[in-house]
Write an enzyme that holds these catalytic residues in place. Structure first.
Site, PDB file in Angstrom:
ATOM      1  N   HIS A  17       0.834  -1.207   0.000  1.00  0.00           N
ATOM      2  CA  HIS A  17       0.000   0.000   0.000  1.00  0.00           C
ATOM      3  C   HIS A  17       0.869   1.258   0.000  1.00  0.00           C
ATOM      4  O   HIS A  17       0.600   2.217  -0.718  1.00  0.00           O
ATOM      5  CB  HIS A  17      -0.869   0.060   1.262  1.00  0.00           C
ATOM      6  N   LYS A  41     -18.221  -5.897   7.008  1.00  0.00           N
ATOM      7  CA  LYS A  41     -16.974  -6.641   7.043  1.00  0.00           C
ATOM      8  C   LYS A  41     -16.390  -6.560   8.454  1.00  0.00           C
ATOM      9  O   LYS A  41     -16.103  -5.457   8.927  1.00  0.00           O
ATOM     10  CB  LYS A  41     -15.989  -5.968   6.065  1.00  0.00           C
ATOM     11  N   ARG A  90      -2.187  -6.107  -8.367  1.00  0.00           N
ATOM     12  CA  ARG A  90      -1.092  -7.046  -8.107  1.00  0.00           C
ATOM     13  C   ARG A  90      -0.987  -8.061  -9.224  1.00  0.00           C
ATOM     14  O   ARG A  90       0.022  -8.217  -9.850  1.00  0.00           O
ATOM     15  CB  ARG A  90      -1.333  -7.785  -6.780  1.00  0.00           C
ATOM     16  N   SER A 128      -2.946  -7.560   2.913  1.00  0.00           N
ATOM     17  CA  SER A 128      -3.235  -7.498   4.352  1.00  0.00           C
ATOM     18  C   SER A 128      -3.600  -8.882   4.861  1.00  0.00           C
ATOM     19  O   SER A 128      -3.200  -9.273   5.968  1.00  0.00           O
ATOM     20  CB  SER A 128      -4.388  -6.536   4.628  1.00  0.00           C
TER      21      SER A 128
END
Ligand code: ADP
Length: 159
Positions: A17, A41, A90, A128
């Site tokens: 990040h 979430k 990514r 993460s």
């Protein structure tokens, strides 16, 4: 003034990040990194802790602001006068979801464009969730997270 919003969960912020953020800060006049408060979430760290850890991790970037928000990202971006949303890519696996998200956001507001950035190869695989997995299994996360996150997780042993 070109303002970009970099939205995400940042649970916790990683060196991936940070690399995206640094690139964004070099391109735009101001970048607001904004932690989404998503009531559905269940997070790993509380949003306020994530915000605090980001703040401590970006002190070297003058044109970066740290915030959190609730509701639609695009509404947050409009309210803050942003013309751009930053998202990171990514692998091909990110692409489909990110493309859909960016198209939904342009359908909601065509003036705000999504810009995709990539990291240095050494940070490319970091997420993460991988970090949480390594951490919860007592692995070494020092190479993957900024120092404030390392100190918070490892020294205080939060979970
Ligand atoms: P979200 O829950 O919105 O996906 P994340 O915090 O997981 O939030 O990620 C925020 C953004 O940063 C996403 O666009 C994600 O693809 C990107 N990102 C995360 N890690 C990396 C990395 N290592 N390299 C490139 N982009 C990344």
């Amino acid at each position: 003034m070109k303002i970009a919003v970099y939205p995400g969960s940042f649970d916790p912020i990683t060196k991936g990040h940070l690399d995206i953020l640094k690139t964004g800060a070099g391109i735009f006049d101001k970048v607001i990194i904004a932690v989404a408060r998503n009531s559905e979430k269940k997070g790993f760290l509380p949003v306020d802790e994530r915000v605090r850890l980001i703040r401590e991790s970006v002190t070297h970037l003058d044109n970066v602001e740290v915030d959190s928000f609730e509701g639609l990202t695009i509404e947050y971006a409009k309210k803050h006068g942003a013309q751009v949303l930053i998202r990171g890519l990514r692998a091909v696996s990110d692409f489909e979801y990110e493309l859909q998200l960016s198209q939904a956001n342009s359908a909601l507001c065509e003036d705000i464009k999504t810009v995709f950035l990539t990291t240095k190869p050494k940070y490319n695989f970091i997420s993460s969730s991988t970090i949480k997995e390594i951490y919860l299994n007592n692995g070494d996360i020092s190479k993957f997270v900024p120092q404030p996150v390392y100190d918070y997780l490892v020294k205080r042993k939060v979970c």
